[in-house]
Design a protein around this motif. Structure first.
Motif: not given
Length: 106
Positions: A30-35, A38-44
């Motif tokens: 909800l906040t921050g640089e990664l707002h 995202h896929d929980p199995g992905g690279i992020v």
């Protein structure tokens, strides 16, 4: 999740990723640089897992270093020390009476 920095504290992230994937659950910050989503199995998620582990270790090491530094300077870490059986008996008695540990230590 509110902020990615809190994601891995106290969790085993690979287990969390598997649990989220099984439940077909996505990840949204909800906040921050990664707002965003995202896929929980992905690279992020993988990178976050690594960074969270490193941050957890850094915090632990910093805490231990600070405690050792305080000990060297003569600070008592961990509250009041029990010096004899009478003191322990009195502390247990006061605790059984409902007093807080902070009040008993004082």
């Amino acid at each position: 999740m509110h902020e990615h920095k809190r994601l891995g504290r106290g969790l085993e992230l690979p287990e969390l990723a598997e649990w989220l994937a099984v439940g077909d659950v996505g990840l949204e910050f909800l906040t921050g640089e990664l707002h965003g989503h995202h896929d929980p199995g992905g690279i992020v998620f993988t990178v976050l897992a690594a960074l969270s582990g490193m941050e957890r270790e850094y915090i632990r090491d910093k805490t231990l270093d600070d405690q050792e530094s305080a000990r060297v300077r003569g600070k008592n870490i961990g509250g009041a020390a029990v010096t004899d059986p009478a003191m322990l008996s009195m502390a247990v008695h006061l605790r059984n009476q409902g007093q807080s540990l902070r009040d008993i230590a004082a």
